[in-house]
Design an enzyme around this catalytic site. Sequence first.
Site, PDB file in Angstrom:
ATOM      1  N   LYS A  12       0.840  -1.199   0.000  1.00  0.00           N
ATOM      2  CA  LYS A  12       0.000   0.000   0.000  1.00  0.00           C
ATOM      3  C   LYS A  12       0.879   1.255   0.000  1.00  0.00           C
ATOM      4  O   LYS A  12       0.692   2.154  -0.785  1.00  0.00           O
ATOM      5  CB  LYS A  12      -0.920  -0.029   1.221  1.00  0.00           C
ATOM      6  CG  LYS A  12      -1.858   1.150   1.296  1.00  0.00           C
ATOM      7  CD  LYS A  12      -2.824   1.006   2.464  1.00  0.00           C
ATOM      8  CE  LYS A  12      -3.576   2.306   2.687  1.00  0.00           C
ATOM      9  NZ  LYS A  12      -4.517   2.233   3.796  1.00  0.00           N
TER      10      LYS A  12
ATOM     11  N   GLU B  14      10.482  -4.606   4.678  1.00  0.00           N
ATOM     12  CA  GLU B  14      10.581  -5.999   4.248  1.00  0.00           C
ATOM     13  C   GLU B  14      10.298  -6.129   2.754  1.00  0.00           C
ATOM     14  O   GLU B  14      11.030  -6.795   2.011  1.00  0.00           O
ATOM     15  CB  GLU B  14       9.560  -6.868   5.011  1.00  0.00           C
ATOM     16  CG  GLU B  14       9.827  -7.022   6.496  1.00  0.00           C
ATOM     17  CD  GLU B  14       9.117  -5.976   7.339  1.00  0.00           C
ATOM     18  OE1 GLU B  14       8.860  -4.846   6.832  1.00  0.00           O
ATOM     19  OE2 GLU B  14       8.825  -6.267   8.511  1.00  0.00           O
TER      20      GLU B  14
ATOM     21  N   GLY C 139      -4.949  -1.957   5.025  1.00  0.00           N
ATOM     22  CA  GLY C 139      -4.145  -3.092   4.556  1.00  0.00           C
ATOM     23  C   GLY C 139      -4.819  -4.428   4.813  1.00  0.00           C
ATOM     24  O   GLY C 139      -4.896  -5.293   3.931  1.00  0.00           O
ATOM     25  N   ARG C 140      -5.332  -4.620   6.017  1.00  0.00           N
ATOM     26  CA  ARG C 140      -5.903  -5.932   6.369  1.00  0.00           C
ATOM     27  C   ARG C 140      -7.306  -6.120   5.798  1.00  0.00           C
ATOM     28  O   ARG C 140      -7.934  -7.153   6.021  1.00  0.00           O
ATOM     29  CB  ARG C 140      -5.887  -6.125   7.887  1.00  0.00           C
ATOM     30  CG  ARG C 140      -6.488  -4.976   8.663  1.00  0.00           C
ATOM     31  CD  ARG C 140      -6.130  -5.064  10.147  1.00  0.00           C
ATOM     32  NE  ARG C 140      -6.618  -3.907  10.899  1.00  0.00           N
ATOM     33  CZ  ARG C 140      -5.950  -2.777  11.056  1.00  0.00           C
ATOM     34  NH1 ARG C 140      -4.771  -2.619  10.493  1.00  0.00           N
ATOM     35  NH2 ARG C 140      -6.458  -1.793  11.778  1.00  0.00           N
TER      36      ARG C 140
ATOM     37  N   GLU D 228      -4.857  -6.854  14.749  1.00  0.00           N
ATOM     38  CA  GLU D 228      -4.346  -5.533  14.369  1.00  0.00           C
ATOM     39  C   GLU D 228      -5.480  -4.499  14.459  1.00  0.00           C
ATOM     40  O   GLU D 228      -5.253  -3.329  14.715  1.00  0.00           O
ATOM     41  CB  GLU D 228      -3.748  -5.566  12.952  1.00  0.00           C
ATOM     42  CG  GLU D 228      -2.828  -4.392  12.659  1.00  0.00           C
ATOM     43  CD  GLU D 228      -1.940  -4.591  11.427  1.00  0.00           C
ATOM     44  OE1 GLU D 228      -0.813  -5.096  11.574  1.00  0.00           O
ATOM     45  OE2 GLU D 228      -2.375  -4.236  10.322  1.00  0.00           O
TER      46      GLU D 228
ATOM     47  N   HIS E  57      -5.459 -33.316  17.452  1.00  0.00           N
ATOM     48  CA  HIS E  57      -4.342 -34.128  17.939  1.00  0.00           C
ATOM     49  C   HIS E  57      -3.205 -33.259  18.450  1.00  0.00           C
ATOM     50  O   HIS E  57      -2.077 -33.722  18.612  1.00  0.00           O
ATOM     51  CB  HIS E  57      -3.859 -35.049  16.817  1.00  0.00           C
ATOM     52  CG  HIS E  57      -4.921 -36.024  16.401  1.00  0.00           C
ATOM     53  ND1 HIS E  57      -5.088 -37.246  17.019  1.00  0.00           N
ATOM     54  CD2 HIS E  57      -5.908 -35.925  15.484  1.00  0.00           C
ATOM     55  CE1 HIS E  57      -6.119 -37.876  16.470  1.00  0.00           C
ATOM     56  NE2 HIS E  57      -6.638 -37.084  15.542  1.00  0.00           N
TER      57      HIS E  57
ATOM     58  N   LYS F  13       9.189  -0.701  14.216  1.00  0.00           N
ATOM     59  CA  LYS F  13       9.725  -0.362  12.891  1.00  0.00           C
ATOM     60  C   LYS F  13      10.770   0.741  13.013  1.00  0.00           C
ATOM     61  O   LYS F  13      11.844   0.674  12.423  1.00  0.00           O
ATOM     62  CB  LYS F  13       8.603   0.176  11.984  1.00  0.00           C
ATOM     63  CG  LYS F  13       7.674  -0.841  11.402  1.00  0.00           C
ATOM     64  CD  LYS F  13       6.792  -0.138  10.359  1.00  0.00           C
ATOM     65  CE  LYS F  13       5.551  -0.922  10.025  1.00  0.00           C
ATOM     66  NZ  LYS F  13       4.621  -0.201   9.164  1.00  0.00           N
TER      67      LYS F  13
HETATM   68  O1  F6P Z   1       1.831  -4.409   9.936  1.00  0.00           O
HETATM   69  C1  F6P Z   1       1.644  -3.067   9.697  1.00  0.00           C
HETATM   70  C2  F6P Z   1       1.181  -2.788   8.306  1.00  0.00           C
HETATM   71  O2  F6P Z   1       1.059  -1.424   8.143  1.00  0.00           O
HETATM   72  C3  F6P Z   1      -0.139  -3.509   7.975  1.00  0.00           C
HETATM   73  O3  F6P Z   1      -1.248  -2.851   8.417  1.00  0.00           O
HETATM   74  C4  F6P Z   1      -0.040  -3.635   6.508  1.00  0.00           C
HETATM   75  O4  F6P Z   1      -0.955  -4.567   6.025  1.00  0.00           O
HETATM   76  C5  F6P Z   1       1.388  -4.052   6.354  1.00  0.00           C
HETATM   77  O5  F6P Z   1       2.091  -3.286   7.334  1.00  0.00           O
HETATM   78  C6  F6P Z   1       1.993  -3.859   4.991  1.00  0.00           C
HETATM   79  O6  F6P Z   1       1.969  -2.528   4.565  1.00  0.00           O
HETATM   80  P1  F6P Z   1       2.158  -2.124   3.066  1.00  0.00           P
HETATM   81  O7  F6P Z   1       1.064  -2.720   2.254  1.00  0.00           O
HETATM   82  O8  F6P Z   1       2.134  -0.630   3.040  1.00  0.00           O
HETATM   83  O9  F6P Z   1       3.498  -2.653   2.610  1.00  0.00           O
END
Ligand code: F6P
Length: 544
Positions: free
Chosen positions: A207, A213, A268-269, A354, A385, A510
């Site tokens: 987003k 990452e 995002g979620r 979240e 199990h 972060k």
């Molecule tokens: O974990 C924090 C967060 O901001 C989530 O809400 C989001 O889904 C994720 O990081 C990834 O963010 P982006 O889509 O901006 O890379």
Amino acid sequence: MPVNLTETAAWTALLSHVQNAREWNLRDLFAADPARGERLNAEGAGLYLDYSKNRVTDQTLTLLLDLARETGVETRRGAMFAGEKINVTESRAVLHTALRAPRGASVMVDGRNVVPDVHEVLDRMAAFADSVRGGTWRGHTGRPLKNIVNIGIGGSDLGPVMASEALKHYAQQGLTLRFVSNVDGTDLVEKTRDLDPAETLFIVSSKTFTTQETMANARSARAWLLAALGDDAAVARHFVAVSTNAGAVQTFGIDPANMFGFWDWVGGRYSLDSAIGLSLMLAVGPEGFRELLAGFHDMDEHFRTAPLERNLPVLLGMLGIWYNNFFDAQSHAVLPYDQYLAYFPAYLQQLDMESNGKHVTLEGQLVDYQTGPVIWGQPGTNGQHAFYQLIHQGTKLIPCDFIGFCQTLNPLPLEGGAPHHDLLMANVFAQTEALAFGKTLEQVLAEGVDAELAPHRVFEGNRPTNTLLADRLTPRTLGALIALYEHKVFVQGAVWNINSFDQWGVELGKVLASRIVPELGAAEPELEHDSSTNALIRRYRERR
Ligand code: F6P
């Protein structure tokens, strides 16, 4: 005027009601009302919910729904669907429901109908998906692309991971779909090890297009591709982006023509049904993706219009509040009896935790009640199990959702025995029966068990469960199921008067990580952390 939850009439009434409820036993509740199982259920968007195996009476339900009304769940629901900026800490509308609004619908944000924009992106996604699936979109060397690698994390990963597994049955054969999320280099290396770069398409999904990452993985993926194809121009055929940040996409080197956008009013979620679902659309095709959206929309309509008494998200949400706030339950298990839903609990962890892992109200006051529970689970029967022992005989109260389907997508008759699917579903019914009714000491002794051993064999029962049944796992059913949980989370957030749509809690880690990164590589900068962090960093530096 915000309502103070613990000062509402319904809260006060529930506090005194729970004194009695703690003494109830599901065995007695069913004995007193044998038709309870035929009464305490509700249906919507192709899903059937049996909530009769909960520690509730009609009065409990009335009080819980009073609480929903008193805390303004309906008003807040209206505000969400109308595009009001209910995400107050980020001053944003919350409109994932617009992502699945049918063509021709109207949802206004800042004076603009966003539904045509949504469908414009969907149409571009569909054209792109068709060209990749049909082999007309080719890689730099002219070969069709057979491997799709989505690079993203959190909401830009978990939804497509979960849904592509859930809908594997409907996926195009011959396409390999992989997901790289972890900044641990192992993830990218292992997911690309056996792929031919000339046949691989990367979808960089983020987003913000700034997530550490994802950006690290995207850069390394580009290096992997260029090392094999040796020409910067290859990026245009092998990389597309899904983002709200066109500038950053361009800076990365992806042609904006190969970018699929979405909007800041999509959390995002809550973004699986936006362009973030591109990898899924590549797998199941545009038609399958549209069916998924139709299922989401079915549930949106159910949530928006069904009376609270028969409203699935409201019922699930309020039953969750009953245990979370009045029985001090710390967690909630989601147990899908379908192998395809293997990642559904992991997906729900982000969606729920979240969203509702918050400690202040919308007005910034510390809450004086519990908010979101720990969500966990695993597909049955495997979980049986592993951890069910604790649910059956442990000391913790763990309300559970069981999810099952009446028809299997993979019928396997067993020679001389019941088919696999009957074996599977028998376990759903048996587990919820055992959890509710248990086995008394008298029953154990009557079976001839030694008095000494008998206590070990006793099942208290009285463990609450919901059972969700659908006919068949289709894209449409999956959409409805996901939307059910989205709206359940919404209902609980509304009752708790928290902002379910921000996630400031992930920020601090972060920020600290980006401060530590240069300290790990450099020879001797002063370390100014606490003594524990300093010592750990020093040890890492010496041994890296
Ligand atoms: O974990 C924090 C967060 O901001 C989530 O809400 C989001 O889904 C994720 O990081 C990834 O963010 P982006 O889509 O901006 O890379």
